[in-house]
Design a protein around this motif. Sequence first.
Motif, PDB file in Angstrom:
ATOM      1  N   HIS A 218     -33.449   9.983   0.771  1.00  0.00           N
ATOM      2  CA  HIS A 218     -32.711   9.497  -0.395  1.00  0.00           C
ATOM      3  C   HIS A 218     -33.097   8.159  -0.980  1.00  0.00           C
ATOM      4  O   HIS A 218     -32.688   7.840  -2.083  1.00  0.00           O
TER       5      HIS A 218
ATOM      6  N   CYS B  63     -33.160  14.188  -2.703  1.00  0.00           N
ATOM      7  CA  CYS B  63     -32.952  13.192  -3.757  1.00  0.00           C
ATOM      8  C   CYS B  63     -34.018  12.118  -3.843  1.00  0.00           C
ATOM      9  O   CYS B  63     -34.267  11.587  -4.921  1.00  0.00           O
TER      10      CYS B  63
ATOM     11  N   CYS C 272     -29.337  14.240   4.641  1.00  0.00           N
ATOM     12  CA  CYS C 272     -29.737  15.614   4.331  1.00  0.00           C
ATOM     13  C   CYS C 272     -31.047  16.033   4.997  1.00  0.00           C
ATOM     14  O   CYS C 272     -31.679  17.011   4.587  1.00  0.00           O
TER      15      CYS C 272
ATOM     16  N   CYS D 281     -25.469  20.410  -3.691  1.00  0.00           N
ATOM     17  CA  CYS D 281     -26.378  20.834  -2.630  1.00  0.00           C
ATOM     18  C   CYS D 281     -26.748  22.328  -2.677  1.00  0.00           C
ATOM     19  O   CYS D 281     -26.372  23.033  -3.592  1.00  0.00           O
TER      20      CYS D 281
ATOM     21  N   CYS E   5     -29.642  18.517  -5.902  1.00  0.00           N
ATOM     22  CA  CYS E   5     -30.319  19.782  -5.644  1.00  0.00           C
ATOM     23  C   CYS E   5     -30.090  20.784  -6.764  1.00  0.00           C
ATOM     24  O   CYS E   5     -30.907  21.681  -6.966  1.00  0.00           O
TER      25      CYS E   5
ATOM     26  N   CYS F 116     -28.344  12.184  -6.523  1.00  0.00           N
ATOM     27  CA  CYS F 116     -26.883  12.260  -6.444  1.00  0.00           C
ATOM     28  C   CYS F 116     -26.208  10.920  -6.728  1.00  0.00           C
ATOM     29  O   CYS F 116     -25.127  10.901  -7.307  1.00  0.00           O
TER      30      CYS F 116
HETATM   31  O1  BF8 Z   1     -27.682  13.526  -2.311  1.00  0.00           O
HETATM   32  S1  BF8 Z   1     -27.419  17.511  -3.497  1.00  0.00           S
HETATM   33  S2  BF8 Z   1     -28.161  18.545  -0.295  1.00  0.00           S
HETATM   34  S3  BF8 Z   1     -30.127  16.087  -1.283  1.00  0.00           S
HETATM   35  S4  BF8 Z   1     -26.166  15.765  -0.742  1.00  0.00           S
HETATM   36 FE1  BF8 Z   1     -28.265  16.441  -0.072  1.00  0.00          FE
HETATM   37 FE2  BF8 Z   1     -26.580  17.719  -1.491  1.00  0.00          FE
HETATM   38 FE3  BF8 Z   1     -29.088  17.866  -2.054  1.00  0.00          FE
HETATM   39 FE4  BF8 Z   1     -29.193  14.508  -2.420  1.00  0.00          FE
HETATM   40 NI1  BF8 Z   1     -26.887  15.231  -2.841  1.00  0.00          NI
END
Ligand code: BF8
Length: 621
Positions: free
Chosen positions: A260, A296, A334, A442, A472, A513
Amino acid sequence: TEIYEKSIDLASQKMLQKAEEEGIETAWDRYEKQLPQCSFGQLGVCCRNCNMGPCRIDPFGEGAQKGICGATADIIVARNFLRMIAAGAAAHSDHARDAVLTFKKMSEGEAGSYRIKDEAKLLSLASEYGIPSEGKSLEEVAGKLADTLLQEFGKQDGHLQCTRRVPESRLKLWAELGIEPRGIDREIVECMHRTHIGVDNDAVHILLQGLRTGLSDGWGGSMIATDVQDVLFGTPQPRRSTVNLGVLSSDKVNVIVHGHEPILSEMIVEAAEDPELLKLAEEKGASGINVAGICCTGNETLMRHGTPIAGTFLQQELAVITGAVEAMVVDVQCVMPSLGELTGCYHTKFISTSPKADFPNTVRMEFHENRAYETAKEIVKIAVENFPNRVPEKVTIPEEKQECMVGFSAEAILSALGGSPDPLIEAIKGGAVRGIGAVVGCNNVKIKHNYGHVNLVKELIKNNVLVVTTGCNAIACAEAGLLLPEASEMAGDGLKAVCKALGIPPVLHMGSCVDISRILVLASAIANRLGVDISDLPAAGAAPEWMSEKAVSIGAYVVSSGVFTVLGTIPAVLGSQAVTSLLTGGLNGVVGASFAVEPDPLKAADLMLEHIDEKRKALGL
Ligand code: BF8
Ligand code: SF4
């Protein structure tokens, strides 16, 4: 489960097939081994907050209805939910803290690899925070700004300064409810205190603290992270790139950045262009060095440099399974610990870099600002030297890759509109654009990979809803070809015409995010221009495949900011009627917005459209 039921994405299906043939385990296999999942856990009625427990409430009303201390299902569910928000807010805000600390060190000349990339944003932030810049060097201004921002974390009273950007009516509402965030760290600590045995034992009271903590993330930590990263690395502008596993190269050294924090990935991207390393790569038989992102941190370098992205959260293992990754470089959040064992089955080096996060079987390369570039170079060198170890028989790179247009920061959107939100507002008023949909979040093995994301977004644009996306969801949309101006062909006539006139895609990638803060800023700008509250806008949010605690914190601040939000997976609250009905209904009377839960993306789109139409009607549109 058949492979085609695990993912809608062809490249992913191919790698799942390869995994099966090679006897390699993935998240989907481990999910199957978890089934049936614990129903107490699913309902949120299990408590381990003290060592008299664990206690659990019988959802059928026959067994125990209270924990040993007397806590009811309502109390236990609310406390568990609050702890999820606290963890999510902590993740975003601690990321922000590190960004500000790097910024501070840069201003003091102790982080030589970093510079001020966006002077204009620095100066505009300085004036917003009341920091004089006349006759001062940029570094001095940056140092003062860093000090001010750092204070936001430890503040005890008053309210966070970013909330200056919130429409006045909303700010007043928060004050009346007593949910104005005070200090970023304070709210998170208070969650942990309140959920300790014998402290806060009223579900509504507990959930209000959840809203306040969420706000300290959205209008605090996340917003600060976005602002500081823009100053350090540049505010994103529209550019093109490519996504999906097919971006991995058959003849170049593949380095994946996953996690991230752009503090790391920015340096890796730079190091991959180092002539010394390029020469070494050539000596090792490679035609170059290819950096690709996952999650991210991938979005961060995609937005600012057009670095390609190899995949979403659920594609992290699949990338390794291609057999073509020389190094998987990770920092925080993540990152699946399974990568340790998995990389051991291939030639891939698994490199962990954050002082906060280690994983099984990694090469530890701790990353510190004072020698960031040097460390990045060492990391890339490990990858380059690993190239000859690639095993040709084990390499299959799926050919699927997709072009995309990204880089839609709030600033970039406003400039695409000619400097003010007015053209967008006019398009909304005139009905060409029915409303705005913010779709984020996500992947989750409980939903076919990318199925929720892609189908929800397609349905929205078909119905003339302009979609803004991060995280995501943005990667999933990119993989499905939705982030291209040409994708306006899939949009309704009104939205299609607007996209064509502006040369933009119907789905705008706004970043990682933490960059959901960009969506908040944009929503505020539109609301302020119209002289209404955010809750009056024809806008709705969704997280079709969410799984992380960060997503729960995001949900809390998006709803508290006045945006109706549809969740595609069920949060662990159904064990409490009171908490469930508050979240999905009662909150409307408190903050003017609530959650809904709808796993079917087409039905979720309908809920959003219904809400958008109601808001249009109320505005007389
Ligand atoms: O901050 S969208 S799985 S990567 S928590 Fe993780 Fe969810 Fe993907 Fe990015 Ni966001
Ligand atoms: Fe049980 Fe109460 Fe302890 Fe939770 S806090 S484990 S409900 S006794």
